[in-house]
Design an enzyme around this catalytic site. Structure first.
Site, mmCIF file in Angstrom:
data_model
loop_
_atom_site.group_PDB
_atom_site.id
_atom_site.type_symbol
_atom_site.label_atom_id
_atom_site.label_comp_id
_atom_site.label_asym_id
_atom_site.label_seq_id
_atom_site.Cartn_x
_atom_site.Cartn_y
_atom_site.Cartn_z
ATOM 1 N N LYS A 31 15.119 -20.245 26.477
ATOM 2 C CA LYS A 31 16.160 -20.177 27.521
ATOM 3 C C LYS A 31 15.932 -18.998 28.464
ATOM 4 O O LYS A 31 15.926 -19.165 29.691
ATOM 5 C CB LYS A 31 17.525 -20.060 26.848
ATOM 6 C CG LYS A 31 18.659 -19.684 27.780
ATOM 7 C CD LYS A 31 19.941 -19.444 27.013
ATOM 8 C CE LYS A 31 19.878 -18.217 26.147
ATOM 9 N NZ LYS A 31 19.800 -16.953 26.928
ATOM 10 N N THR A 32 15.752 -17.794 27.906
ATOM 11 C CA THR A 32 15.610 -16.603 28.741
ATOM 12 C C THR A 32 14.339 -16.660 29.575
ATOM 13 O O THR A 32 14.329 -16.285 30.756
ATOM 14 C CB THR A 32 15.609 -15.334 27.863
ATOM 15 O OG1 THR A 32 16.805 -15.307 27.083
ATOM 16 C CG2 THR A 32 15.544 -14.079 28.712
ATOM 17 N N ASP A 208 23.596 -17.221 32.930
ATOM 18 C CA ASP A 208 23.038 -17.229 31.575
ATOM 19 C C ASP A 208 24.156 -17.480 30.560
ATOM 20 O O ASP A 208 25.310 -17.124 30.802
ATOM 21 C CB ASP A 208 22.379 -15.872 31.313
ATOM 22 C CG ASP A 208 21.644 -15.814 29.989
ATOM 23 O OD1 ASP A 208 21.204 -16.866 29.513
ATOM 24 O OD2 ASP A 208 21.501 -14.708 29.438
ATOM 25 N N GLU A 209 23.818 -18.083 29.414
ATOM 26 C CA GLU A 209 24.785 -18.338 28.338
ATOM 27 C C GLU A 209 26.035 -19.030 28.885
ATOM 28 O O GLU A 209 27.172 -18.653 28.571
ATOM 29 C CB GLU A 209 25.171 -17.031 27.628
ATOM 30 C CG GLU A 209 24.013 -16.306 26.970
ATOM 31 C CD GLU A 209 23.519 -16.972 25.695
ATOM 32 O OE1 GLU A 209 23.998 -18.081 25.372
ATOM 33 O OE2 GLU A 209 22.640 -16.403 25.021
ATOM 34 N N GLN A 239 26.317 -24.830 21.139
ATOM 35 C CA GLN A 239 26.534 -23.486 20.595
ATOM 36 C C GLN A 239 27.782 -22.827 21.198
ATOM 37 O O GLN A 239 27.901 -21.607 21.216
ATOM 38 C CB GLN A 239 25.305 -22.607 20.832
ATOM 39 C CG GLN A 239 24.072 -23.089 20.071
ATOM 40 C CD GLN A 239 22.914 -22.112 20.160
ATOM 41 O OE1 GLN A 239 22.955 -21.012 19.611
ATOM 42 N NE2 GLN A 239 21.867 -22.517 20.853
ATOM 43 N N ARG A 587 19.475 -20.556 12.950
ATOM 44 C CA ARG A 587 19.007 -19.168 12.812
ATOM 45 C C ARG A 587 17.762 -19.116 11.928
ATOM 46 O O ARG A 587 17.034 -18.125 11.943
ATOM 47 C CB ARG A 587 20.078 -18.273 12.169
ATOM 48 C CG ARG A 587 21.399 -18.102 12.903
ATOM 49 C CD ARG A 587 21.261 -17.802 14.362
ATOM 50 N NE ARG A 587 21.293 -19.034 15.138
ATOM 51 C CZ ARG A 587 20.829 -19.161 16.379
ATOM 52 N NH1 ARG A 587 20.259 -18.136 16.962
ATOM 53 N NH2 ARG A 587 20.908 -20.301 17.015
#
Length: 680
Positions: A31-32, A208-209, A239, A587
């Site tokens: 994503k980043t 973002d997010e 999420q 995770r």
């Protein structure tokens, strides 16, 4: 910059030029990288850097995005406005706050949480209302939720505090963090000229997010954009797990409609083996109203199968996990790459105790270790004083807990008497000369301690003593009456002391007083060791919420039981609970363990548990038990071995196993149970 570093979906997102786009980026899909490459790409094709705005949630994320962009295209990227929502709002209000019809001006000062609580404290004091730090936290939290529209109504008393608080801020040219966002939205909404100025200036807005945005943040994005603005948001609706902080799942749905946005899905995972990803895909597929269906996959191979374990009780669960951790460490997995994850903080206690007993260092990530929690330290301080009234440090902690009207001035007078006569604080109460109500209060406290001490050995067990202590001190009752948003959690933690005392009752010999002293000594040793631990060499204990964004080689998701995770299978919050489970699963990189126990102390009471529905929802369909199991059939269970079905009624299998496992119950479709095949 090299677009060949990107996979097909990432490249499509980075180079998209036909309007707004929602990049639905699954866990571990880069994503980043995609977001920063998008910034670099926009600069490389001629967009002016100063006309690009990127917003995120933390200063750390903003710095990382800026640094990556500079590495990709050089110093030109320094002109890009990469900010948190709050830092953008601050710069916006420094220019435009005078447009509000209030006393606020551009010289405003931002107050922090402590400042806000001090304002509330002074107001309560002026009006002779109860003053307690829990009140400050309660009022600050309810004010924040009301201001940010997370709650629509508050009661009359809360409204009085709210109105005073807001008036005080405006009269003194102060803003809190919520105001930064609220006033930015208000100005954009009410002023067409300002709105159009930002429409004309920013031609690209990146978020973002995005799944963590609340309603007001969404409105700011909407108000700042128009048909000429490219809005590029990156996030994973699966999420969205922070509704208690205000994040709005419907933002994910509404963005596609309100911005006529293209939908690009990133599902190439670079973190986890495929068996873990299949488990994640399966569980999240049970949610409805998802803006996009993702099928996470990776090039890291199938990996180990998910390990599903059921235990007779939570002690067995914790011991098995401690043993498995030691095995993982021997295979050169560093402790910091191992995590025990749970849904609620109170679950940590049994694992903390077991890890301590097995010499395994740990860190409670983003939270407080069980024995360091205020309410636990308070109860243990009572016991220390009861065992030894010369413990001045602990007496000072509890003399006004719960509140008895014994203030700092009274304690200072007692300390002077103590020093002058070389006696304990407790004994100095006999020499306290002040008359009236204060004298009565300290004498009443002394009598409480004396009564508990004199009757200490009259109890059958140390658990009975604990219950009597909690009742006589009125501790839980005071928590129920406090305006503390965490009162329920504190009560749960206190109840978690009961199984510790039950275990100690069997472990130690001697009188009740002797057993209590041995237990307190052991806890003191454990917490001292805990304070010396370093996170670098510690495994992680954490709620799933706290580790969103992190990754581990091995993850144990524990207490996967009905009534715990999820707490209520019929709740309207079930979809979000399932998303929390999805976050926990993703995770894990290589090893994933899902465990549950058939017996567990929950809030101090022994409960008989069944598996969370999430366990079966993570399993491969052909692993489920779809066989027609009848009474009398022989079955196999991975942990308990061979058994005979006593009954199959109302969806529950009752099975008799060989000693020492005895009779146990399971859901009829439990994946843990297999019908034993007959050999011809």
């Amino acid at each position: 910059m090299d677009l060949n570093e990107l996979n097909k979906s990432q490249r499509k997102a980075v180079t998209y030029q036909d309007g707004s786009v929602f990049v639905i980026a699954g866990a571990g899909t880069g994503k980043t990288k995609t977001l920063t490459m998008r910034i670099a790409y926009l600069i490389s094709v001629g967009y002016e850097p100063e006309k690009i705005l990127a917003v995120t949630f933390t200063n750390k994320a903003a710095r990382e995005m800026k640094e990556r962009a500079i590495k990709l295209v050089g110093k030109k990227a320094e002109k890009v406005a990469i900010q948190t929502f709050h830092s953008f709002a601050l710069s916006f209000l420094k220019k435009h706050i005078n447009l509000l019809s209030s006393n606020l001006n551009r010289n405003f000062v931002i107050i922090d949480e402590d400042d806000g609580k001090k304002i509330i404290k002074d107001f309560l004091k002026q009006n002779n209302l109860t003053i307690d730090r829990n009140n400050f936290r309660y009022y600050k939290e309810i004010i924040s939720k009301f201001k940010t529209r997370q709650v629509k109504f508050i009661d009359d008393e809360d409204l009085i505090v709210f109105e005073y608080y807001q008036k005080y801020l405006k009269n003194n040219n102060l803003l809190d963090f919520d105001d930064l966002i609220i006033y930015t939205e208000q100005i954009l909404k009410d002023n067409i000229e300002i709105r159009e100025r930002y429409h004309d200036f920013f031609n690209n807005i990146l978020v973002d997010e995005f799944q963590d945005t609340d309603l007001i943040q969404y409105n700011i994005i909407f108000l700042m954009s128009n048909k000429h603005t490219n809005v590029f948001v990156v996030g994973d609706p699966d999420q969205t797990i922070y509704s208690f902080r205000g994040s709005n799942y419907n933002n994910n749905i509404n963005f596609l409609r309100d911005f006529s946005a293209e939908k690009i899905v990133l599902d190439q995972n670079y973190r986890s083996v495929n068996n873990i990803l299949k488990s994640a895909n399966r569980i999240i597929s049970h949610n409805s109203n998802r803006p996009a269906i993702k099928d996470l996959k990776s090039n890291l191979g199938e990996g180990e199968k998910i390990s599903y374990k059921v235990f007779y009780n939570s002690d067995d669960e914790a011991k098995w996990i401690a043993n498995e951790i030691n095995i993982l460490k021997k295979s050169n997995i560093k402790p910091r790459n191992i995590a025990i994850l749970y849904r609620n903080n109170y679950i940590s206690r049994i694992f903390e105790d077991t890890l301590i007993n097995n010499g395994i260092t740990y860190t409670v990530y983003g939270g407080v270790s069980f024995y360091q929690r205020k309410e636990i330290k308070d109860i243990l301080s009572y016991i220390r004083v009861i065992l030894d009234t010369t413990k001045n440090y602990y007496l000072k902690r509890i003399i006004n807990v719960p509140r008895r009207g014994i203030g700092l001035l009274t304690i200072e007078k007692l300390e002077k008497i103590s020093e002058k006569n070389n006696i304990s604080l407790f004994d100095s109460i006999n020499h306290f000369e002040q008359k009236g109500e204060i004298k009565n209060k300290v004498i009443k406290f002394k009598k409480l301690i004396e009564d508990l001490r004199n009757n200490i050995n009259d109890h059958e067990t140390i658990v009975d003593f604990l219950k009597n202590l909690i009742e006589k001190t009125n501790y839980i009752e005071s928590l129920k009456n406090d305006k503390d948003p965490y009162s329920d959690d504190r009560i749960q933690n206190i109840n978690e002391l009961k199984p510790i005392f039950m275990r100690a009752d069997k472990l130690y010999e001697g009188s009740i007083e002797n057993k209590l002293q041995k237990l307190i000594d052991q806890i003191s040793l454990s917490t001292t060791l805990d304070n010396e631990r370093k996170q670098e060499n510690s495994i992680i204990l954490s709620t799933i919420h706290q580790v969103k964004g992190l990754e581990f080689e091995a993850v144990f998701m524990v207490a996967m039981e009905r009534g715990i995770f999820p707490r209520d299978e019929e709740s309207h919050e079930l979809d979000e609970e399932r998303r929390v489970c999805y976050v926990g699963i993703t995770r894990a990189k290589k090893h994933l363990y899902l465990t549950y126990s058939q017996q567990r102390f929950v809030f101090g009471q022994l409960k008989y548990q069944t598996a969370s529905k999430f366990i079966n929802e993570t399993k491969v369909i052909d692993q489920k038990n779809d066989e027609n199991i009848l009474t009398g059939d022989k079955v196999i269970h991975g942990e308990f071995g061979e058994g005979i079905v006593i009954s199959n009624s109302n969806g529950i299998l009752t099975i008799a196993f060989k000693f020492p496992h005895k009779i146990k119950k399971f859901e009829s479709n439990s994946a843990f149970i297999k019908k034993k095949k007959l050999v011809n």
